[in-house]
Design a protein around this motif. Structure first.
Motif, PDB file in Angstrom:
ATOM      1  N   ARG A 167     -14.510   1.939  -8.106  1.00  0.00           N
ATOM      2  CA  ARG A 167     -15.389   2.444  -7.045  1.00  0.00           C
ATOM      3  C   ARG A 167     -14.713   3.527  -6.201  1.00  0.00           C
ATOM      4  NH1 ARG A 167     -16.104  -3.082  -6.456  1.00  0.00           N
ATOM      5  NH2 ARG A 167     -14.815  -3.098  -4.578  1.00  0.00           N
ATOM      6  N   GLU A 168     -13.419   3.388  -5.968  1.00  0.00           N
ATOM      7  CA  GLU A 168     -12.758   4.218  -4.965  1.00  0.00           C
ATOM      8  C   GLU A 168     -12.110   5.493  -5.508  1.00  0.00           C
ATOM      9  OE1 GLU A 168      -9.977   1.682  -3.027  1.00  0.00           O
ATOM     10  OE2 GLU A 168     -11.519   0.528  -1.951  1.00  0.00           O
ATOM     11  N   ILE A 169     -11.696   5.504  -6.762  1.00  0.00           N
ATOM     12  CA  ILE A 169     -10.955   6.667  -7.280  1.00  0.00           C
ATOM     13  C   ILE A 169     -11.887   7.857  -7.472  1.00  0.00           C
ATOM     14  CG2 ILE A 169      -9.624   7.579  -9.208  1.00  0.00           C
ATOM     15  CD1 ILE A 169      -8.551   4.773  -9.662  1.00  0.00           C
ATOM     16  N   THR A 170     -11.490   8.978  -6.912  1.00  0.00           N
ATOM     17  CA  THR A 170     -12.269  10.209  -7.069  1.00  0.00           C
ATOM     18  C   THR A 170     -11.482  11.293  -7.810  1.00  0.00           C
ATOM     19  OG1 THR A 170     -11.518  11.000  -4.903  1.00  0.00           O
ATOM     20  CG2 THR A 170     -13.613   9.783  -4.970  1.00  0.00           C
TER      21      THR A 170
ATOM     22  N   ARG B 132      -7.911   8.769 -12.172  1.00  0.00           N
ATOM     23  CA  ARG B 132      -8.890   7.961 -12.911  1.00  0.00           C
ATOM     24  C   ARG B 132      -8.436   7.739 -14.348  1.00  0.00           C
ATOM     25  NH1 ARG B 132     -13.820   5.893 -12.997  1.00  0.00           N
ATOM     26  NH2 ARG B 132     -13.921   6.181 -10.762  1.00  0.00           N
TER      27      ARG B 132
ATOM     28  N   GLN C 182      -9.763  -6.212  -8.044  1.00  0.00           N
ATOM     29  CA  GLN C 182      -8.929  -5.014  -7.954  1.00  0.00           C
ATOM     30  C   GLN C 182      -9.349  -3.937  -8.945  1.00  0.00           C
ATOM     31  OE1 GLN C 182      -4.663  -5.568  -7.451  1.00  0.00           O
ATOM     32  NE2 GLN C 182      -5.005  -7.688  -6.834  1.00  0.00           N
TER      33      GLN C 182
ATOM     34  N   THR D  22       0.807  -1.221   0.000  1.00  0.00           N
ATOM     35  CA  THR D  22       0.000   0.000   0.000  1.00  0.00           C
ATOM     36  C   THR D  22       0.841   1.272   0.000  1.00  0.00           C
ATOM     37  OG1 THR D  22      -0.182  -0.132   2.411  1.00  0.00           O
ATOM     38  CG2 THR D  22      -1.979  -1.092   1.113  1.00  0.00           C
TER      39      THR D  22
ATOM     40  N   ARG E   4     -12.590  -2.453  -7.582  1.00  0.00           N
ATOM     41  CA  ARG E   4     -12.351  -1.594  -6.426  1.00  0.00           C
ATOM     42  C   ARG E   4     -11.776  -0.246  -6.858  1.00  0.00           C
ATOM     43  NH1 ARG E   4     -10.043  -5.115  -3.620  1.00  0.00           N
ATOM     44  NH2 ARG E   4      -7.843  -4.650  -3.991  1.00  0.00           N
ATOM     45  N   ALA E   5     -10.875  -0.270  -7.822  1.00  0.00           N
ATOM     46  CA  ALA E   5     -10.310   0.996  -8.317  1.00  0.00           C
ATOM     47  C   ALA E   5     -11.405   1.877  -8.893  1.00  0.00           C
ATOM     48  CB  ALA E   5      -9.236   0.717  -9.363  1.00  0.00           C
TER      49      ALA E   5
ATOM     50  N   ARG F 105      -1.876   3.148  -6.723  1.00  0.00           N
ATOM     51  CA  ARG F 105      -2.780   2.152  -7.318  1.00  0.00           C
ATOM     52  C   ARG F 105      -2.245   1.690  -8.673  1.00  0.00           C
ATOM     53  NH1 ARG F 105      -6.968   5.558  -5.387  1.00  0.00           N
ATOM     54  NH2 ARG F 105      -8.426   4.544  -3.948  1.00  0.00           N
TER      55      ARG F 105
END
Length: 519
Positions: free
Chosen positions: A336-339, A344, A330, A287, A333-334, A291
């Motif tokens: 959903r989570e990237i803002t 992006r 994965q 982590t 999840r990317a 990403r």
């Protein structure tokens, strides 16, 4: 420039209303100064000399995934923003008027390229855009510390002269992928990097390892290496600290490294692949990496799992079910989570490519379609959708997406590049549609007439690509007549070019005479 696996791939109806959509500037917090002509550059170098500051030149484009990765992980860092006060930050947007002409001046081709100059305008080094942000910052600080130009450092290293650890590090983390033969001809790089790796032993372990890995993988591209070096690679893979330090080289060059040191399928190769996969699993779960870097490690695992399959297999056989599950989880999840809009553009395009390499085409298409409205450059995603459809044999769908991507593309250099891709798709997938092909090519030539940089660098290569395709396509009478009309149109464009721009005029007249250049 060798395209790393992370970034391999290549709307009126799409509203860019998302809060995550990113602006075109390289990033907030840094006083970037835009350059689009020689006069701009000259003014910034005068400023640098007066202020006794180096110049950091960033060459990129709005749509480019690795450029957006830099914006998401480097340009927004507090230490980079603070460090930027000590240099003059210059941004050349590849779609600015005159930008491609500046590309010729600085010998830059691939996006992104980062070049550090001293206050006198001498190039110090090219930064490694593929490394992680911490490593890039380290190299930037070395250059800012008043070090010698990397060209002089390389000359001394090749002559056997003693270098400091920092000078070796400057060589190890030089942007070889964006060198454009400024230091070395491409053919000489593998041997030179091997020579440097040997000479740097004892000075800096990480640098020597990096040079050695690059000499085998990044530039040897799968050619067999001395098998006696295999234990060294295993040592790197088995050591968490070493594999973390070399994460970009290991992930980007995994297949080439395996084929170089285990050239034949069998027990030795299988054992090396298993050890490589274990190292990549660690990186994939780390982590402290971005990403994009973690996803790159996942992609490398897919490439190793595909090693015995045909290179361009649409549906590779034998990929472990657990690996496919990880890919789905994965990438989902990317999404959903990237803002952040920059992240992006970098990660979702990569995630879609990873899904495709895993043979998960439905999921790849769905991800790209769901991301269109949130992308600041949706035409890049449309091109990927066209590529997905073409690989699966869906010709009409592919052409629809390529046409849509061209129609929605923005900026003169980008439009010529996307237009050339559309013409290429038409010639490949619908060669009998002469009117459509002629119309698309004619539109490109009309746009080139309005662009002062159309006959430089990327734009020139795009036009030559179209001319080469048209020449090979014009066999039957209707096609030959269409190409004859297009040549006449381009002759008219050449005749309207500024009389004092001999380079552009010469390049224009040569468009139909030369072959398509590489890159």
């Amino acid at each position: 420039m060798k395209l790393t696996p992370r970034f391999a791939a290549l709307a009126a109806a799409v509203l860019l209303a998302s809060a995550s959509a990113a602006p075109a500037a390289p990033g907030p917090g840094v006083s970037w100064q835009a350059a689009a002509a020689d006069a701009d550059i000259d003014r910034f170098f005068v400023q640098a000399k007066a202020e006794k500051k180096p110049v950091l030149l960033y060459w990129g484009a709005k749509w480019c995934p690795p450029c957006n990765q830099l914006k998401a992980t480097l340009f927004n860092r507090a230490d980079f923003i603070e460090q930027s006060k000590s240099f003059v930050a210059v941004n050349i947007d590849g779609d600015a008027r005159g930008a491609q002409k500046l590309g010729t001046r600085f010998k830059v081709r691939g996006y992104p390229t980062l070049i550090l100059f001293n206050a006198k305008g001498t190039e110090i080094t090219r930064l490694p855009g593929e490394a992680d942000a911490v490593q890039v910052m380290s190299v930037l600080q070395l250059g800012l510390a008043g070090g010698r130009p990397v060209k002089a450092v390389l000359a001394d290293a090749k002559a056997g002269k003693k270098l400091s650890a920092n000078e070796w590090r400057l060589l190890g983390f030089y942007g070889w992928e964006t060198d454009e033969q400024q230091l070395l001809p491409v053919a000489e790089r593998p041997a030179t990097l091997a020579q440097l790796a040997k000479a740097s032993e004892g000075a800096d372990t990480d640098t020597a390892t990096r040079l050695w890995l690059k000499s085998i993988g990044a530039l040897a591209e799968g050619k067999a290496a001395d098998p006696a070096q295999l234990p060294r690679l295993r040592g790197v893979l088995g050591d968490a600290a070493q594999s973390r330090a070399q994460m970009d080289v290991l992930a980007n060059e995994a297949p080439d490294l395996v084929k170089a040191l285990a050239p034949q399928p069998g027990e030795a190769r299988s054992k090396l692949v298993a050890e490589f996969d274990a190292a990549l699993r660690r990186l994939n779960a780390d982590t402290t990496l971005s990403r994009a870097d973690r996803l790159n490690a996942l992609q490398a695992r897919i490439e190793l799992a595909r090693l015995e399959s045909p290179k361009d297999a649409v549906n590779p056989a034998g990929l472990p079910a657990a690996l496919l599950t990880e890919v789905r989880e994965q990438t989902g999840r990317a999404n959903r989570e990237i803002t952040d809009g920059y992240e992006r553009q970098a990660v979702i395009t990569q995630a879609a490519y990873v899904l495709g390499r895993a043979g998960l085409w439905k999921e790849s298409d769905e991800l790209l379609k769901s991301a269109l409205a949130r992308s600041h450059s949706p035409y890049y995603l449309m091109s990927q959708l066209g590529g997905n459809a073409r690989k699966q044999g869906h010709k009409l769908e592919a052409l629809r997406w390529y046409e849509e991507a061209f129609n929605k593309s923005e900026g003169p250099a980008t439009r010529l590049q996307w237009g050339s891709n559309y013409v290429a798709a038409l010639v490949e997938l619908s060669p009998e549609d002469t009117p459509r092909i002629e119309k698309a090519a004619a539109q490109l030539f009309a746009e080139a007439e309005k662009d002062p940089g159309a006959f430089y660098e990327r734009s020139e290569r795009s036009l030559k690509k179209v001319a080469t395709l048209l020449t090979s396509w014009s066999k039957a009478a209707p096609q030959a007549a269409a190409v004859s009309r297009l040549k006449a149109q381009l002759d008219g464009v050449c005749g309207k070019l500024e009389a004092d721009d001999a380079k552009a005029r010469s390049a224009c007249l040569a468009v139909f005479k030369g072959s398509a250049p590489k890159g």
